[in-house]
Structures are given as C-alpha cells and as structure tokens.
Scaffold this motif. Structure first.
Motif, PDB file in Angstrom:
ATOM      1  N   GLU A  76       3.618   1.483   2.774  1.00  0.00           N
ATOM      2  CA  GLU A  76       2.567   1.361   1.778  1.00  0.00           C
ATOM      3  C   GLU A  76       1.692   2.596   1.883  1.00  0.00           C
ATOM      4  OE1 GLU A  76      -1.280  -1.373   0.593  1.00  0.00           O
ATOM      5  OE2 GLU A  76       0.324  -2.304   1.764  1.00  0.00           O
ATOM      6  N   LYS A  77       1.454   3.227   0.739  1.00  0.00           N
ATOM      7  CA  LYS A  77       0.642   4.438   0.695  1.00  0.00           C
ATOM      8  C   LYS A  77      -0.121   4.445  -0.621  1.00  0.00           C
ATOM      9  CE  LYS A  77       1.163   9.444   1.260  1.00  0.00           C
ATOM     10  NZ  LYS A  77       2.137  10.520   1.419  1.00  0.00           N
ATOM     11  N   ASN A  78      -1.412   4.650  -0.546  1.00  0.00           N
ATOM     12  CA  ASN A  78      -2.271   4.671  -1.738  1.00  0.00           C
ATOM     13  C   ASN A  78      -2.121   3.403  -2.585  1.00  0.00           C
ATOM     14  OD1 ASN A  78      -3.180   7.293  -1.053  1.00  0.00           O
ATOM     15  ND2 ASN A  78      -1.384   8.182  -2.051  1.00  0.00           N
ATOM     16  N   GLY A  79      -1.974   2.254  -1.913  1.00  0.00           N
ATOM     17  CA  GLY A  79      -1.866   0.985  -2.618  1.00  0.00           C
ATOM     18  C   GLY A  79      -0.515   0.726  -3.260  1.00  0.00           C
ATOM     19  N   ILE A  80       0.466   1.582  -2.983  1.00  0.00           N
ATOM     20  CA  ILE A  80       1.815   1.402  -3.536  1.00  0.00           C
ATOM     21  C   ILE A  80       2.773   1.109  -2.386  1.00  0.00           C
ATOM     22  CG2 ILE A  80       3.732   2.517  -4.752  1.00  0.00           C
ATOM     23  CD1 ILE A  80       1.594   4.219  -6.202  1.00  0.00           C
TER      24      ILE A  80
END
Length: 115
Positions: A76-80
């Motif tokens: 998960e990165k930047n809410g994705i």
C-alpha cells in the motif's frame, strides 16, 4: 512489449513488466511505462531493472532468477493497495527471465474459500 503489444495488453489497467535472464527490461505495457515514469518509463527498456529497486529487492530478484521461484505480495502506497505478482517466464523450456504484474486492488477485498 513497448511497440509490439496487442491492443488488449496496452489497454489493461495492470502494469506488465518483463525482463530477460540478465535482469534487463525487454517489454513494458502502457500502464508499466506510466508506473515507472520516475525511472524513465519506456526508456528503461533495454536497461537493467536493478536501479529501480532497493538492495533488499535486488537480492530477492537475483534469488528468483537463480531458483526460478515466484514471488507475490501486496503493498500500500499513497492510499493505493496493489497486488504484485512476479514469476519466471520460459522460452523453449528454459527460464528466460521474469514477468511482473502489478494491479491495483481495493483496500478491503472479499476472500472466498471454494470447495
């Protein structure tokens, strides 16, 4: 894959990146080129994928190449949230490199056990 992809491959919302047995990127679909713009996008083709990865990831890639193993995980990165699936590909029965599929998935996702 950059210029030779069937239209359906480039229309997928999945990043597909392919490297040869030496770790040089040989193909990227549209989503992959966009995903890796920070590192040059399409300009990565023909070059090593190692500079795009941490030392820990480089070690994992070398292990996968040597042992012909697959690797799958979520990040998960930047809410994705993404599912990353990496596996060897073969030509004439001989391991020729690795393919990475990277696809965005919902943060909460149902899981079914089927009989």
């Amino acid at each position: 894959m950059s210029n030779e992809n069937p239209s359906w491959v480039d229309s997928l919302p999945v990043a597909i990146t392919v490297c040869d047995i030496n770790g040089n990127v040989i193909a990227m679909n549209t989503k992959s080129r966009k995903t890796f713009e920070k590192w040059g996008g399409e300009a990565i083709i023909g070059n090593s994928l190692m500079p795009c990865h941490s030392e820990k990831s480089q070690h994992k890639i070398m292990e996968m190449m040597l042992e012909g193993k697959m690797n799958a995980y979520t990040i998960e990165k930047n809410g994705i949230k993404k599912l990353i699936y990496q596996c060897p590909w073969f030509k004439d029965g001989i391991q020729a490199g690795l393919v990475e599929l990277s696809l965005e998935i919902p943060l909460e996702m149902p899981h079914f056990v089927r009989k």
